[in-house]
Design a protein around this motif. Structure first.
Motif, PDB file in Angstrom:
ATOM      1  N   SER A   1       0.823  -1.208   0.000  1.00 12.19           N
ATOM      2  CA  SER A   1       0.000   0.000   0.000  1.00 12.19           C
ATOM      3  C   SER A   1       0.859   1.260   0.000  1.00 12.19           C
ATOM      4  O   SER A   1       0.605   2.207  -0.764  1.00 12.19           O
ATOM      5  N   ILE A   2       1.900   1.274   0.828  1.00 11.64           N
ATOM      6  CA  ILE A   2       2.760   2.466   0.942  1.00 11.64           C
ATOM      7  C   ILE A   2       3.533   2.709  -0.352  1.00 11.64           C
ATOM      8  O   ILE A   2       3.604   3.845  -0.859  1.00 11.64           O
ATOM      9  N   ILE A   3       4.116   1.643  -0.916  1.00 12.41           N
ATOM     10  CA  ILE A   3       4.943   1.801  -2.120  1.00 12.41           C
ATOM     11  C   ILE A   3       4.088   2.157  -3.332  1.00 12.41           C
ATOM     12  O   ILE A   3       4.464   3.013  -4.151  1.00 12.41           O
ATOM     13  N   LEU A   4       2.912   1.513  -3.461  1.00 11.80           N
ATOM     14  CA  LEU A   4       2.025   1.847  -4.578  1.00 11.80           C
ATOM     15  C   LEU A   4       1.503   3.274  -4.469  1.00 11.80           C
ATOM     16  O   LEU A   4       1.328   3.967  -5.491  1.00 11.80           O
ATOM     17  N   LYS A   5       1.280   3.731  -3.241  1.00 14.11           N
ATOM     18  CA  LYS A   5       0.811   5.108  -3.025  1.00 14.11           C
ATOM     19  C   LYS A   5       1.871   6.114  -3.456  1.00 14.11           C
ATOM     20  O   LYS A   5       1.554   7.229  -3.867  1.00 14.11           O
ATOM     21  N   ALA A   6       3.136   5.702  -3.359  1.00 10.82           N
ATOM     22  CA  ALA A   6       4.231   6.581  -3.777  1.00 10.82           C
ATOM     23  C   ALA A   6       4.354   6.668  -5.292  1.00 10.82           C
ATOM     24  O   ALA A   6       5.111   7.503  -5.812  1.00 10.82           O
ATOM     25  N   GLY A   7       3.649   5.787  -6.016  1.00 12.52           N
ATOM     26  CA  GLY A   7       3.611   5.868  -7.470  1.00 12.52           C
ATOM     27  C   GLY A   7       4.614   5.027  -8.211  1.00 12.52           C
ATOM     28  O   GLY A   7       4.829   5.214  -9.412  1.00 12.52           O
ATOM     29  N   LEU A   8       5.237   4.040  -7.537  1.00  8.05           N
ATOM     30  CA  LEU A   8       6.214   3.189  -8.209  1.00  8.05           C
ATOM     31  C   LEU A   8       5.506   2.182  -9.116  1.00  8.05           C
ATOM     32  O   LEU A   8       4.381   1.770  -8.826  1.00  8.05           O
ATOM     33  N   PRO A   9       6.166   1.759 -10.202  1.00 12.24           N
ATOM     34  CA  PRO A   9       5.577   0.740 -11.093  1.00 12.24           C
ATOM     35  C   PRO A   9       5.345  -0.572 -10.341  1.00 12.24           C
ATOM     36  O   PRO A   9       6.030  -0.866  -9.350  1.00 12.24           O
ATOM     37  N   LEU A  10       4.428  -1.381 -10.852  1.00  7.22           N
ATOM     38  CA  LEU A  10       4.018  -2.594 -10.146  1.00  7.22           C
ATOM     39  C   LEU A  10       5.161  -3.597 -10.007  1.00  7.22           C
ATOM     40  O   LEU A  10       5.367  -4.160  -8.920  1.00  7.22           O
ATOM     41  N   VAL A  11       5.928  -3.822 -11.064  1.00  9.56           N
ATOM     42  CA  VAL A  11       7.019  -4.806 -11.010  1.00  9.56           C
ATOM     43  C   VAL A  11       8.054  -4.388  -9.983  1.00  9.56           C
ATOM     44  O   VAL A  11       8.521  -5.199  -9.167  1.00  9.56           O
TER      45      VAL A  11
ATOM     46  N   ALA B   1       9.942 -15.727  -1.383  1.00  7.55           N
ATOM     47  CA  ALA B   1      10.151 -16.574  -2.568  1.00  7.55           C
ATOM     48  C   ALA B   1       8.954 -16.508  -3.506  1.00  7.55           C
ATOM     49  O   ALA B   1       9.107 -16.465  -4.734  1.00  7.55           O
ATOM     50  N   LEU B   2       7.760 -16.495  -2.919  1.00 10.06           N
ATOM     51  CA  LEU B   2       6.541 -16.403  -3.730  1.00 10.06           C
ATOM     52  C   LEU B   2       6.485 -15.068  -4.466  1.00 10.06           C
ATOM     53  O   LEU B   2       6.143 -15.005  -5.655  1.00 10.06           O
ATOM     54  N   LEU B   3       6.825 -13.985  -3.771  1.00 12.43           N
ATOM     55  CA  LEU B   3       6.774 -12.655  -4.382  1.00 12.43           C
ATOM     56  C   LEU B   3       7.803 -12.521  -5.505  1.00 12.43           C
ATOM     57  O   LEU B   3       7.550 -11.836  -6.503  1.00 12.43           O
ATOM     58  N   LYS B   4       8.961 -13.162  -5.362  1.00 13.26           N
ATOM     59  CA  LYS B   4       9.961 -13.146  -6.437  1.00 13.26           C
ATOM     60  C   LYS B   4       9.399 -13.794  -7.699  1.00 13.26           C
ATOM     61  O   LYS B   4       9.595 -13.308  -8.820  1.00 13.26           O
ATOM     62  N   GLN B   5       8.675 -14.900  -7.507  1.00 18.39           N
ATOM     63  CA  GLN B   5       8.060 -15.585  -8.639  1.00 18.39           C
ATOM     64  C   GLN B   5       6.969 -14.723  -9.269  1.00 18.39           C
ATOM     65  O   GLN B   5       6.847 -14.652 -10.507  1.00 18.39           O
ATOM     66  N   VAL B   6       6.196 -14.043  -8.424  1.00 14.18           N
ATOM     67  CA  VAL B   6       5.131 -13.153  -8.918  1.00 14.18           C
ATOM     68  C   VAL B   6       5.730 -11.997  -9.711  1.00 14.18           C
ATOM     69  O   VAL B   6       5.195 -11.591 -10.748  1.00 14.18           O
ATOM     70  N   SER B   7       6.866 -11.479  -9.245  1.00 13.88           N
ATOM     71  CA  SER B   7       7.535 -10.384  -9.950  1.00 13.88           C
ATOM     72  C   SER B   7       7.931 -10.804 -11.362  1.00 13.88           C
ATOM     73  O   SER B   7       7.745 -10.047 -12.335  1.00 13.88           O
ATOM     74  N   GLU B   8       8.458 -12.008 -11.488  1.00 17.77           N
ATOM     75  CA  GLU B   8       8.826 -12.519 -12.821  1.00 17.77           C
ATOM     76  C   GLU B   8       7.594 -12.680 -13.707  1.00 17.77           C
ATOM     77  O   GLU B   8       7.620 -12.354 -14.901  1.00 17.77           O
ATOM     78  N   ASP B   9       6.505 -13.174 -13.108  1.00 20.34           N
ATOM     79  CA  ASP B   9       5.277 -13.367 -13.885  1.00 20.34           C
ATOM     80  C   ASP B   9       4.719 -12.040 -14.383  1.00 20.34           C
ATOM     81  O   ASP B   9       4.287 -11.923 -15.539  1.00 20.34           O
TER      82      ASP B   9
ATOM     83  N   SER C   1       6.386  -9.328 -14.902  1.00 20.55           N
ATOM     84  CA  SER C   1       7.305  -8.842 -15.947  1.00 20.55           C
ATOM     85  C   SER C   1       7.014  -9.493 -17.292  1.00 20.55           C
ATOM     86  O   SER C   1       7.211  -8.884 -18.348  1.00 20.55           O
ATOM     87  N   ASN C   2       6.536 -10.730 -17.247  1.00 18.36           N
ATOM     88  CA  ASN C   2       6.226 -11.465 -18.484  1.00 18.36           C
ATOM     89  C   ASN C   2       4.818 -11.201 -19.002  1.00 18.36           C
ATOM     90  O   ASN C   2       4.384 -11.842 -19.965  1.00 18.36           O
TER      91      ASN C   2
ATOM     92  N   SER D   1      -1.133 -10.784 -15.096  1.00 19.86           N
ATOM     93  CA  SER D   1      -1.691  -9.896 -14.075  1.00 19.86           C
ATOM     94  C   SER D   1      -1.255 -10.408 -12.703  1.00 19.86           C
ATOM     95  O   SER D   1      -0.992 -11.598 -12.528  1.00 19.86           O
ATOM     96  N   MET D   2      -1.178  -9.508 -11.728  1.00 21.18           N
ATOM     97  CA  MET D   2      -0.708  -9.900 -10.402  1.00 21.18           C
ATOM     98  C   MET D   2      -1.675 -10.882  -9.753  1.00 21.18           C
ATOM     99  O   MET D   2      -1.254 -11.844  -9.102  1.00 21.18           O
ATOM    100  N   SER D   3      -2.967 -10.676  -9.924  1.00 15.90           N
ATOM    101  CA  SER D   3      -3.952 -11.568  -9.312  1.00 15.90           C
ATOM    102  C   SER D   3      -3.857 -12.977  -9.904  1.00 15.90           C
ATOM    103  O   SER D   3      -3.959 -13.968  -9.177  1.00 15.90           O
ATOM    104  N   TYR D   4      -3.633 -13.055 -11.229  1.00 19.86           N
ATOM    105  CA  TYR D   4      -3.513 -14.374 -11.866  1.00 19.86           C
ATOM    106  C   TYR D   4      -2.258 -15.098 -11.374  1.00 19.86           C
ATOM    107  O   TYR D   4      -2.270 -16.305 -11.146  1.00 19.86           O
ATOM    108  N   SER D   5      -1.181 -14.352 -11.194  1.00 13.54           N
ATOM    109  CA  SER D   5       0.058 -14.948 -10.702  1.00 13.54           C
ATOM    110  C   SER D   5      -0.121 -15.456  -9.278  1.00 13.54           C
ATOM    111  O   SER D   5       0.317 -16.570  -8.949  1.00 13.54           O
ATOM    112  N   PHE D   6      -0.751 -14.652  -8.429  1.00  6.38           N
ATOM    113  CA  PHE D   6      -1.003 -15.089  -7.049  1.00  6.38           C
ATOM    114  C   PHE D   6      -1.889 -16.339  -7.035  1.00  6.38           C
ATOM    115  O   PHE D   6      -1.706 -17.236  -6.209  1.00  6.38           O
TER     116      PHE D   6
END
Length: 402
Positions: free
Chosen positions: A73-83, A100-108, A110-111, A114-119
């Protein structure tokens, strides 16, 4: 959310097939008809574990999820890109499994996922339904930051409730553990010593001593058998609880237990109200919110009653009206839900109800523990007195004989 495989056809005769995610089969048919005119067949696809090393991770705790959601919430509020946001949160996450899960989500992401589909794909077994569905709702409404902010509050409350329950149960659990150890030592070592002493004298033993000797002999002879029977009974009960009919029956029986039943009922009502309020606030449609909220409830009987309201809501009836027919859900929950639905403030009403049921759960738990502690002391005192009588009465008889 369930996935349905379908086969359809256009009026021209051309056939088409595919998969669609929907709350129920009726909803799936409606979604398919948006693309083709005729639905030939449709069936739910069974969920299978993802072939991913992360699928073997243990479930993530509410405390870790609360901290992670706050960071999102804090980082997204600051306006950083999702990846970049996912990478930063993964680097700061103290939970190695979640990192470890979030690292995998980050790669997904990037490819192009959507974040929800990756989760959903990577964390179906380790992340709660509330988390996955709220992220999905946030993406669909275009406000992921607010979704994470609401989830941070939600999981913080869940963690607080869990910690207070664990803290309250620590003392009784410790007392029971020590009592079992002490009783085992007395029955296994101390009593046989006195038995040998008493049997060396030709005298009639009091009833208490004879009962203690019989108990000691029984436990010495059948302790392993008793442990095996208890383990087998627990295993069979758990196995029965995994069946389609056994799970709801055991859950219903749990709701009707004295003291414990009330705590379970209030706890599940709170869980439902918190989840439903969070999902609706994130912008999720009511059918999906009902489905996700029902699947997060720990008591299968109450969860089944919530999920059974889906067909009624799909047919045009209000959710409050459908919920009023449930037998195990608190009547006030159904009534207030109907009021909130009528006034257009269901999210706020459910949040108030959730706080009320939180307080009720806490009150009932404290009341039960306040009764449990003196009950344990009384039982232990009675057992100690019984042992003392069993040992000292024969000694008094021996002294009188000299």
């Amino acid at each position: 959310m369930p996935t349905y495989k379908y086969e359809g056809a256009y009026t021209s005769g051309e056939k088409v097939s595919g998969v669609v995610e929907a709350v129920s089969q009726t909803d799936a048919v409606a979604k398919v008809r948006q693309n083709c005119e005729i639905v030939l067949s449709i069936k739910e696809v069974p969920r299978t574990a993802a072939r991913d090393p992360l699928s073997k991770l243990q479930k993530i705790t509410a405390k870790s999820l609360s901290l992670t959601c706050q960071q999102f919430s804090i980082i997204l509020k600051a306006g950083l890109p999702l990846v970049q946001t996912v990478d930063l949160v993964a680097d700061q996450c103290p939970d190695k499994n979640l990192a470890a899960l979030l690292k995998q989500v980050s790669e997904d992401v990037s490819n192009g996922w959507s974040m929800s589909y990756s989760f959903e794909q990577r964390g179906a077994k380790v992340l709660p339904v509330t988390f996955r569905e709220t992220v999905r709702a946030g993406e669909e409404s275009g406000d992921v930051q607010s979704a994470f902010e609401r989830m941070a509050d939600y999981f913080q409350r869940m963690n607080k409730t869990h910690e207070s329950l664990v803290s309250a149960l620590t003392y009784p659990a410790f007392v029971i553990f020590v009592a079992v150890i002490v009783v085992g030592i007395i029955m296994g070592y101390a009593v046989p010593t006195f038995i040998g002493l008493f049997e060396s004298f030709d005298m009639e033993l009091p009833w208490a001593t004879r009962a203690l000797i019989a108990m000691s002999g029984f436990f010495q002879k059948y302790t392993l058998v008793l442990i095996a029977l208890i383990v087998l009974a627990v295993f069979l009960l758990r196995l029965y609880g995994t069946t389609e009919k056994g799970g709801p029956r055991l859950a219903r029986a749990q709701l009707h237990l004295p003291i414990v039943g009330g705590i379970v009922r209030m706890s599940n009502a709170s869980q439902f109200a918190h989840t439903m309020s969070t999902l609706l606030s994130a912008g999720m449609p009511i059918l999906q919110a009902i489905d996700a909220s029902g699947r997060t409830m720990s008591n299968l009987c109450m969860a089944q009653e919530v999920l059974e309201t889906l067909s009624g809501v799909e047919s045009g009836r209000t959710f409050g009206e459908c919920l009023s027919y449930s037998k195990e859900m608190p009547a006030m929950l159904a009534q207030m839900t109907a009021v909130g639905e009528t006034t257009g403030s269901m999210e706020t009403t459910l949040q108030v109800l959730a706080e009320y049921y939180d307080n009720e759960t806490d009150l009932l738990s404290k009341r039960a523990l306040s009764l449990l502690e003196p009950a344990l002391i009384v039982v232990l005192a009675v057992f100690v007195v019984f042992i003392l009588m069993s040992v000292y009465l024969p000694m008094f008889s021996m002294y009188e004989g000299f």
